[in-house]
Design an enzyme around this catalytic site. Structure first.
Site: not given
Length: 481
Positions: A88, A163, A187
Site C-alpha cells: 500500500k 483505504s 481500511s
C-alpha cells in the site's frame, strides 16, 4: 446469490494460491523472476480498468531477486521465497515514492524502509508495486488527486472500498498473490468485503507498530490481505515479529499461524449481531446474505447464536480515539501538505485538534471498559460475527453513502460503524467473503476474535470458508461503461 462466474484470462501462475506458488519456489519448479514477469503481464493486461497499482518498481524487484539468489534458500516460518507482493502506498519502501495519495509527497522517496518492509523482504517478499490509497489513508473510497480512483473489479462503475482499496482490487484481479494493507476504521476490512477477498486486522503490535511519529499508537495497524484464509495465514506469519523500531511489536507465536489454522478447530461457538444491537443500520439485502451464509455454516460442530455484547459509549469513544490519531499525525503535518487536504481530511484534523481534555480522558477509560466487556463476551463465544458494512459498494464518484437503510449518515465515517469495535478494543478481526448481492457484488462477513486470538480466529474463518465453499480465484474486471 451464488458467486457469479466471471472470466479470467491472465497467466496461469497468477491464478494459483500464494502457498502453491511458494511451494513451487522452494522446490525450484518456478523462479522468482518468472513470477515477477507473470505479475507484470497481468498488471499490464487489466490495471487500466481498475487503477489498483499506481507505482511500479520492477527494477527494484529484480534487484531484490538477485539479492535473494545470493542468500540462498533460507527457510523460516512465513518465508516467501521470492513471491511477488503489493504494498500500500502509505508505508515507506526504500527508494520508492511514498506519496500517501497526496500532491505534497509526489517527490518524496524514503531513504530507509519501515521495519515491516525490512521484515517482509528479509523473508523473501519481492515488492513489485505500490497500491492506491485515499489521501493519507483517510476514507473508505480509494481516490486521490495524484492517481485518481480505484474501481471495483466486479463492476468498475463502483468503488473498491478503502483505504486499502488498491490492494484489494489488485488481489481480486490477480496482479499479486498477497498484498499489504492497513486499518484504522476498517481500511483492511471494507475493501476486502467490497472486492471479495480477505482483509485481516491483527492485534496491535502483531505486525509492527503505528505510524513512525506515533509509534505507540494502538489504533492504526498494518495487516495482510489475500484471496483466501490459508494464504492470509501465510502472509501474517511473514509480517509478524518483534522489532525495537516498533515499540509495541510482539514476538512471533511459537506455533506458526500456517500450522495453527490447519488444526482441527473442535466445537465452534459463534455469536451473531446483525446490527450490533441497533448500533449501525444494515440494508435488507446485506442482512439476507449474512443470514444465508450463517445458515450454511451452522451445522455439526459450529453453533450460531444471536447475541450482542454490551459496549456503551462505543461511538463516542472510537471517534475520540480516531481524533487523537488525526490530531497527533495528520494535524502535525507541515502546511505544504495540509494545503492539499480534501475536506474530509481537514475535518478529521480539526476534530482531533478540538478534542477537550475530558473527551480524551473519557476515551482512554471507556476503551478499557469496552475491551473488558469484549474479553468476557468472547469467553462464552469463539468469535463475534457481524457485517463489515451495512451496504454494498456504491458509485465510484460518491465519496460515501449519504443514507444507509433509510438512516442519514452524518459524515464519511458514520457508515463504517461496524469497524469501530475491533479497533477500540484492540482485538483481531477479519473480513471474508460470505456471498453476493443480487446484482453480483461481493459481501463480506466480519469476524472478531479474542485478545491476541489470531490463531483461533483463523481456525474459525477457515471452517467458515470450507463450508461456504465460495471460489476465490482472480477475475477479469467487469467493465461497466
Amino acid at each position: 446469490m451464488n458467486r457469479p462466474n466471471p472470466s479470467y484470462s491472465g497467466p496461469e501462475l497468477c491464478a494459483m494460491t500464494a502457498r502453491e506458488v511458494v511451494c513451487k519456489l522452494r522446490e525450484g519448479e518456478v523462479a522468482p523472476d518468472e513470477l515477477l514477469d507473470a505479475a507484470i503481464e497481468r498488471r499490464d493486461q487489466i490495471n487500466d480498468d481498475v487503477n489498483a497499482t499506481v507505482i511500479r518498481c520492477e527494477d527494484r524487484a529484480r534487484e531484490s531477486i538477485r539479492e535473494l539468489a545470493k542468500r540462498g534458500g533460507k527457510e523460516s516460518p512465513g518465508w516467501l521465497a521470492g513471491l511477488t507482493v503489493g504494498i500500500k502506498d502509505l508505508i515507506d519502501v526504500k527508494g520508492i515514492p511514498n506519496t500517501c495519495g497526496s500532491p505534497a509527497l509526489v517527490d518524496y522517496v524514503p531513504a530507509e524502509s519501515d521495519a515491516l518492509i525490512d521484515r517482509l523482504e528479509g523473508r523473501g517478499a519481492v515488492i513489485a508495486g505500490k497500491t492506491n490509497t485515499p489521501e493519507f489513508g483517510a476514507g473508505a473510497n480509494t481516490f486521490n488527486a495524484v492517481f485518481g480512483a480505484t474501481r471495483n473489479p466486479w463492476n468498475t462503475s463502483c468503488n473498491a472500498g478503502g483505504s486499502s482499496g488498491g490492494s484489494a482490487a489488485a488481489l481480486a484481479t490477480g496482479q499479486y498473490w498477497l498484498c499489504h494493507g492497513s486499518d484504522l476504521a476498517g481500511s483492511l476490512r471494507t475493501p476486502a468485503s467490497f472486492c471479495g477477498v480477505v482483509g485481516f486486522r491483527p492485534s496491535p503490535g502483531r505486525c509492527g507498530g503505528g505510524p513512525s511519529d506515533t509509534a505507540f499508537s494502538y489504533e492504526a495497524v498494518d495487516g495482510p490481505m489475500a484471496r483466501d484464509i490459508l494464504d492470509t495465514a501465510l502472509f501474517l506469519d511473514a509480517m509478524c515479529g518483534f522489532d525495537a523500531r516498533h515499540p509495541i511489536s510482539i514476538e512471533e507465536p511459537r506455533t506458526p499461524f500456517q500450522a495453527a489454522v490447519r488444526r482441527p478447530p473442535g466445537k465452534i461457538k459463534v455469536a451473531f449481531a446483525e446490527d450490533l444491537g441497533g448500533f449501525a443500520p444494515v440494508e435488507s439485502e446485506i442482512r439476507e446474505v449474512h443470514k444465508n451464509a450463517l445458515e450454511v455454516v451452522a451445522s455439526e460442530g459450529i453453533s450460531v447464536e444471536l447475541d450482542c455484547p454490551d459496549v456503551p459509549d462505543l461511538n463516542r469513544t472510537y471517534l475520540a480515539l480516531r481524533g487523537i490519531h488525526y490530531g497527533a499525525v495528520t494535524d502535525r503535518l507541515p502546511e505544504m501538505a495540509k494545503k492539499h487536504f480534501k475536506k474530509t481530511l481537514r475535518d478529521n484534523a480539526e476534530f482531533g485538534r478540538n478534542l477537550t481534555s475530558a473527551e480524551i480522558y473519557d476515551a482512554l477509560r471507556n476503551k478499557t471498559k469496552i475491551y473488558q466487556a469484549m474479553r468476557m463476551f468472547l469467553e462464552r463465544h469463539d468469535v463475534l460475527a457481524l457485517p463489515v458494512t451495512g451496504i454494498a459498494p456504491g458509485p465510484v464518484e460518491v465519496e460515501y453513502p449519504p443514507v444507509v437503510d433509510g438512516v442519514p449518515m452524518g459524515d464519511y465515517v458514520d457508515w463504517l460503524r461496524f469497524s469501530f469495535l475491533a479497533t477500540t478494543a484492540g482485538l483481531p478481526a477479519l473480513s471474508m467473503p460470505s456471498g453476493f448481492t443480487r446484482s453480483g457484488l461481493p459481501v463480506g462477513l466480519q469476524l472478531i476474535g479474542p485478545p491476541r486470538g489470531e490463531a483461533r480466529l483463523l481456525q474459525v474463518a477457515y471452517a467458515f470458508e470450507q463450508r461456504l465453499n465460495l471460489p476465490c480465484g482472480p477475475l477479469d474486471p467487469v467493465v461497466s461503461n
